[in-house]
Design an enzyme around this catalytic site. Structure first.
Site, PDB file in Angstrom:
ATOM      1  CG  HIS A   8      -0.313   0.126   2.526  1.00  0.00           C
ATOM      2  ND1 HIS A   8      -0.079  -0.962   3.327  1.00  0.00           N
ATOM      3  CD2 HIS A   8       0.166   1.192   3.218  1.00  0.00           C
ATOM      4  CE1 HIS A   8       0.507  -0.571   4.446  1.00  0.00           C
ATOM      5  NE2 HIS A   8       0.673   0.741   4.398  1.00  0.00           N
ATOM      6  NE  ARG A  12       1.362  11.486   8.700  1.00  0.00           N
ATOM      7  CZ  ARG A  12       2.499  10.978   8.236  1.00  0.00           C
ATOM      8  NH1 ARG A  12       2.915  11.287   7.018  1.00  0.00           N
ATOM      9  NH2 ARG A  12       3.229  10.177   8.983  1.00  0.00           N
ATOM     10  CD  GLU A  59      -1.778   3.084   6.453  1.00  0.00           C
ATOM     11  OE1 GLU A  59      -1.538   3.748   7.470  1.00  0.00           O
ATOM     12  OE2 GLU A  59      -1.040   2.157   6.047  1.00  0.00           O
ATOM     13  CG  ASN A  63      -2.329  11.531  12.288  1.00  0.00           C
ATOM     14  OD1 ASN A  63      -2.086  10.533  12.942  1.00  0.00           O
ATOM     15  ND2 ASN A  63      -1.764  11.770  11.120  1.00  0.00           N
ATOM     16  CG  HIS A  77       1.813  11.239 -10.130  1.00  0.00           C
ATOM     17  ND1 HIS A  77       2.983  11.741 -10.668  1.00  0.00           N
ATOM     18  CD2 HIS A  77       1.562  10.089 -10.804  1.00  0.00           C
ATOM     19  CE1 HIS A  77       3.402  10.938 -11.620  1.00  0.00           C
ATOM     20  NE2 HIS A  77       2.569   9.918 -11.724  1.00  0.00           N
ATOM     21  CD  GLU A 125       0.583   9.898 -15.033  1.00  0.00           C
ATOM     22  OE1 GLU A 125       0.952  10.155 -16.180  1.00  0.00           O
ATOM     23  OE2 GLU A 125       1.302   9.329 -14.184  1.00  0.00           O
TER      24      GLU A 125
END
Length: 130
Positions: A8, A12, A59, A63, A77, A125
């Protein structure tokens, strides 16, 4: 021993639900699982096109209390193959997504690409794959 494989990419995000909606509703991924960790003050959501056992996924890390990140200059990207880039961009635009590069051939080549931004400003992209 299992062969190494890409699992993965983590990014964030400032609003988990907004990001999940973008990746699922606009890009057709599925939310695969979510893990809330109150003691660590974060939530992880995994989205993708296929099962994590055989496909790489994204993922999304939220936070608690952080509503904005600066992507920085090191990250480039994500790339997603699509069958019809013009229809994909039109659907994304109608859904409120920001197309930052209209579909067309890459400079000095024939591959047709476009770029869209996710709600946190990460570049994606789109590559036409017929």
């Amino acid at each position: 021993m299992a062969e190494p494989r890409f699992l993965h990419t983590m990014i964030r995000v400032g609003d988990l639900e907004r990001s999940i909606e973008f990746y699922t509703k606009h890009l057709g991924m599925k939310e695969l699982r979510r893990n809330d960790v109150p003691d660590g003050k974060y939530t992880l959501a995994f989205v993708g096109y296929g099962d994590e056992k055989s496909s790489a996924v994204i993922e999304l890390t939220y936070n608690y209390g952080v509503d904005k990140y600066e992507p920085g200059t090191a990250f480039g990207h994500l790339a997603i193959g699509v069958p019809d880039i013009y229809a994909t961009c039109e659907a994304l635009r109608k859904g409120g997504a920001r197309i930052t590069r209209e579909p067309g051939p890459v400079k000095f080549g024939t591959t047709v690409i476009a770029f869209v931004e996710d709600p946190d400003g990460y570049k994606i992209e789109l590559i036409e794959r017929k």
